[in-house]
Design a protein around this motif. Structure first.
Motif, PDB file in Angstrom:
ATOM      1  N   PHE A  62       0.856  -1.179   0.000  1.00 10.75           N
ATOM      2  CA  PHE A  62       0.000   0.000   0.000  1.00 10.75           C
ATOM      3  C   PHE A  62       0.893   1.229   0.000  1.00 10.75           C
ATOM      4  N   THR A  63       0.662   2.128  -0.930  1.00 13.89           N
ATOM      5  CA  THR A  63       1.406   3.384  -0.992  1.00 13.89           C
ATOM      6  C   THR A  63       0.420   4.542  -1.043  1.00 13.89           C
ATOM      7  N   TYR A  64       0.894   5.676  -0.611  1.00 13.89           N
ATOM      8  CA  TYR A  64       0.088   6.891  -0.698  1.00 13.89           C
ATOM      9  C   TYR A  64       1.022   8.080  -0.866  1.00 13.89           C
ATOM     10  N   THR A  65       0.466   9.164  -1.367  1.00 17.60           N
ATOM     11  CA  THR A  65       1.231  10.390  -1.543  1.00 17.60           C
ATOM     12  C   THR A  65       0.938  11.328  -0.382  1.00 17.60           C
ATOM     13  N   GLY A  66       1.985  11.727   0.301  1.00 25.47           N
ATOM     14  CA  GLY A  66       1.842  12.628   1.440  1.00 25.47           C
ATOM     15  C   GLY A  66       1.647  14.070   0.996  1.00 25.47           C
ATOM     16  N   ARG A  67       1.397  14.922   1.963  1.00 27.13           N
ATOM     17  CA  ARG A  67       1.178  16.342   1.664  1.00 27.13           C
ATOM     18  C   ARG A  67       2.399  16.982   1.008  1.00 27.13           C
ATOM     19  N   ASP A  68       3.571  16.430   1.313  1.00 26.03           N
ATOM     20  CA  ASP A  68       4.799  16.981   0.739  1.00 26.03           C
ATOM     21  C   ASP A  68       5.054  16.477  -0.681  1.00 26.03           C
ATOM     22  N   GLY A  69       4.147  15.632  -1.199  1.00 27.14           N
ATOM     23  CA  GLY A  69       4.278  15.122  -2.551  1.00 27.14           C
ATOM     24  C   GLY A  69       5.089  13.841  -2.653  1.00 27.14           C
ATOM     25  N   ARG A  70       5.655  13.405  -1.559  1.00 26.53           N
ATOM     26  CA  ARG A  70       6.445  12.168  -1.578  1.00 26.53           C
ATOM     27  C   ARG A  70       5.543  10.952  -1.438  1.00 26.53           C
ATOM     28  N   THR A  71       5.960   9.870  -2.076  1.00 31.58           N
ATOM     29  CA  THR A  71       5.220   8.616  -1.962  1.00 31.58           C
ATOM     30  C   THR A  71       5.733   7.852  -0.752  1.00 31.58           C
ATOM     31  N   ALA A  72       4.816   7.435   0.094  1.00 34.54           N
ATOM     32  CA  ALA A  72       5.154   6.637   1.278  1.00 34.54           C
ATOM     33  C   ALA A  72       4.627   5.222   1.062  1.00 34.54           C
ATOM     34  N   THR A  73       5.404   4.258   1.513  1.00 34.18           N
ATOM     35  CA  THR A  73       5.022   2.855   1.408  1.00 34.18           C
ATOM     36  C   THR A  73       4.795   2.317   2.807  1.00 34.18           C
ATOM     37  N   GLY A 108       8.165  -2.804  18.794  1.00 28.87           N
ATOM     38  CA  GLY A 108       7.821  -1.483  19.306  1.00 28.87           C
ATOM     39  C   GLY A 108       7.945  -1.406  20.810  1.00 28.87           C
ATOM     40  N   SER A 109       7.597  -2.482  21.492  1.00 30.07           N
ATOM     41  CA  SER A 109       7.707  -2.527  22.949  1.00 30.07           C
ATOM     42  C   SER A 109       9.163  -2.469  23.383  1.00 30.07           C
ATOM     43  N   LYS A 110      10.038  -3.120  22.638  1.00 31.19           N
ATOM     44  CA  LYS A 110      11.467  -3.116  22.961  1.00 31.19           C
ATOM     45  C   LYS A 110      12.074  -1.738  22.773  1.00 31.19           C
ATOM     46  N   LYS A 111      11.515  -0.976  21.804  1.00 36.36           N
ATOM     47  CA  LYS A 111      12.013   0.367  21.522  1.00 36.36           C
ATOM     48  C   LYS A 111      11.366   1.416  22.418  1.00 36.36           C
ATOM     49  N   GLY A 112      10.341   1.012  23.152  1.00 36.20           N
ATOM     50  CA  GLY A 112       9.684   1.945  24.060  1.00 36.20           C
ATOM     51  C   GLY A 112       8.527   2.692  23.448  1.00 36.20           C
ATOM     52  N   GLY A 113       8.057   2.268  22.303  1.00 37.10           N
ATOM     53  CA  GLY A 113       6.921   2.957  21.686  1.00 37.10           C
ATOM     54  C   GLY A 113       6.533   2.287  20.404  1.00 37.10           C
ATOM     55  N   LYS A 114       5.626   2.929  19.682  1.00 38.12           N
ATOM     56  CA  LYS A 114       5.205   2.405  18.386  1.00 38.12           C
ATOM     57  C   LYS A 114       5.124   3.547  17.401  1.00 38.12           C
ATOM     58  N   ALA A 115       5.171   3.209  16.148  1.00 39.63           N
ATOM     59  CA  ALA A 115       5.115   4.221  15.101  1.00 39.63           C
ATOM     60  C   ALA A 115       3.737   4.861  15.075  1.00 39.63           C
ATOM     61  N   SER A 116       3.713   6.140  14.773  1.00 38.74           N
ATOM     62  CA  SER A 116       2.449   6.851  14.650  1.00 38.74           C
ATOM     63  C   SER A 116       1.927   6.726  13.238  1.00 38.74           C
ATOM     64  N   PRO A 117       0.629   6.486  13.074  1.00 40.38           N
ATOM     65  CA  PRO A 117       0.056   6.422  11.728  1.00 40.38           C
ATOM     66  C   PRO A 117      -0.053   7.820  11.140  1.00 40.38           C
ATOM     67  N   PRO A 118      -0.160   7.916   9.817  1.00 38.15           N
ATOM     68  CA  PRO A 118      -0.342   9.232   9.200  1.00 38.15           C
ATOM     69  C   PRO A 118      -1.648   9.861   9.657  1.00 38.15           C
ATOM     70  N   ARG A 119      -1.665  11.176   9.758  1.00 38.91           N
ATOM     71  CA  ARG A 119      -2.839  11.891  10.268  1.00 38.91           C
ATOM     72  C   ARG A 119      -3.923  12.083   9.211  1.00 38.91           C
ATOM     73  N   LYS A 120      -3.540  12.290   7.976  1.00 37.63           N
ATOM     74  CA  LYS A 120      -4.470  12.619   6.897  1.00 37.63           C
ATOM     75  C   LYS A 120      -4.864  11.358   6.151  1.00 37.63           C
ATOM     76  N   SER A 121      -6.007  11.352   5.544  1.00 39.34           N
ATOM     77  CA  SER A 121      -6.442  10.207   4.738  1.00 39.34           C
ATOM     78  C   SER A 121      -5.479  10.008   3.601  1.00 39.34           C
ATOM     79  N   PRO A 122      -4.738   8.891   3.596  1.00 37.31           N
ATOM     80  CA  PRO A 122      -3.807   8.673   2.489  1.00 37.31           C
ATOM     81  C   PRO A 122      -4.561   8.274   1.238  1.00 37.31           C
ATOM     82  N   LYS A 123      -4.050   8.718   0.092  1.00 39.96           N
ATOM     83  CA  LYS A 123      -4.612   8.344  -1.189  1.00 39.96           C
ATOM     84  C   LYS A 123      -3.576   7.482  -1.892  1.00 39.96           C
ATOM     85  N   PRO A 124      -4.010   6.416  -2.551  1.00 40.72           N
ATOM     86  CA  PRO A 124      -3.035   5.568  -3.237  1.00 40.72           C
ATOM     87  C   PRO A 124      -2.234   6.368  -4.230  1.00 40.72           C
ATOM     88  N   ALA A 125      -0.967   5.989  -4.361  1.00 38.87           N
ATOM     89  CA  ALA A 125      -0.089   6.682  -5.302  1.00 38.87           C
ATOM     90  C   ALA A 125      -0.359   6.225  -6.703  1.00 38.87           C
TER      91      ALA A 125
END
Length: 125
Positions: A62-73, A108-125
């Motif tokens: 699953f990929t989406y384009t972020g607000r900065d125009g970059r594609t995130a996977t 994530g528990s070993k690192k002391g946290g978990k990754a945060s999901p993107p805030r905005k509705s991602p759209k497929p790239a």
């Protein structure tokens, strides 16, 4: 894809809970998200241990384009079409996805946290 259809796909895997998020839906077993529905497609959690299997099945991440125009996977791979019609195949892939989610949670528990999901509705790239 509505919640009832998603539940039907995973009926052999067991009961799942659907939660609306990011313009799509998260699919949970217990409190752990192992799948994502976005734009009518189902994606399953994958990691270094399972991504190659999904790639070999002809899947794609699953990929989406972020607000900065970059594609995130993201670490979710498209459920193969054959699994949508085969409850046993869907259950096996769901099990692999759930195991990947468990490993991610443990890491994530070993690192002391978990990754945060993107805030905005991602759209497929």
């Amino acid at each position: 894809m509505d919640a009832e259809a998603i539940g039907d796909v995973f009926r052999v895997f067991g009961p799942v809970r659907i939660r609306r998020m990011f313009g799509g839906q998260g699919v949970y077993r217990g409190e752990l998200m192992f799948a994502l529905e976005a734009y009518g497609e189902l994606y399953l959690k994958a990691d270094s241990e399972s991504a190659e299997l999904f790639r070999n099945l002809g899947s794609r991440p699953f990929t989406y384009t972020g607000r900065d125009g970059r594609t995130a996977t993201m670490s979710y791979w498209l459920m193969p079409e054959s699994a949508l019609d085969d409850p046993d195949e869907a259950a096996e892939l769901a099990r692999l996805a759930f195991e990947a989610a468990l490993r991610a949670k443990a890491a994530g528990s070993k690192k002391g946290g978990k990754a945060s999901p993107p805030r905005k509705s991602p759209k497929p790239a």
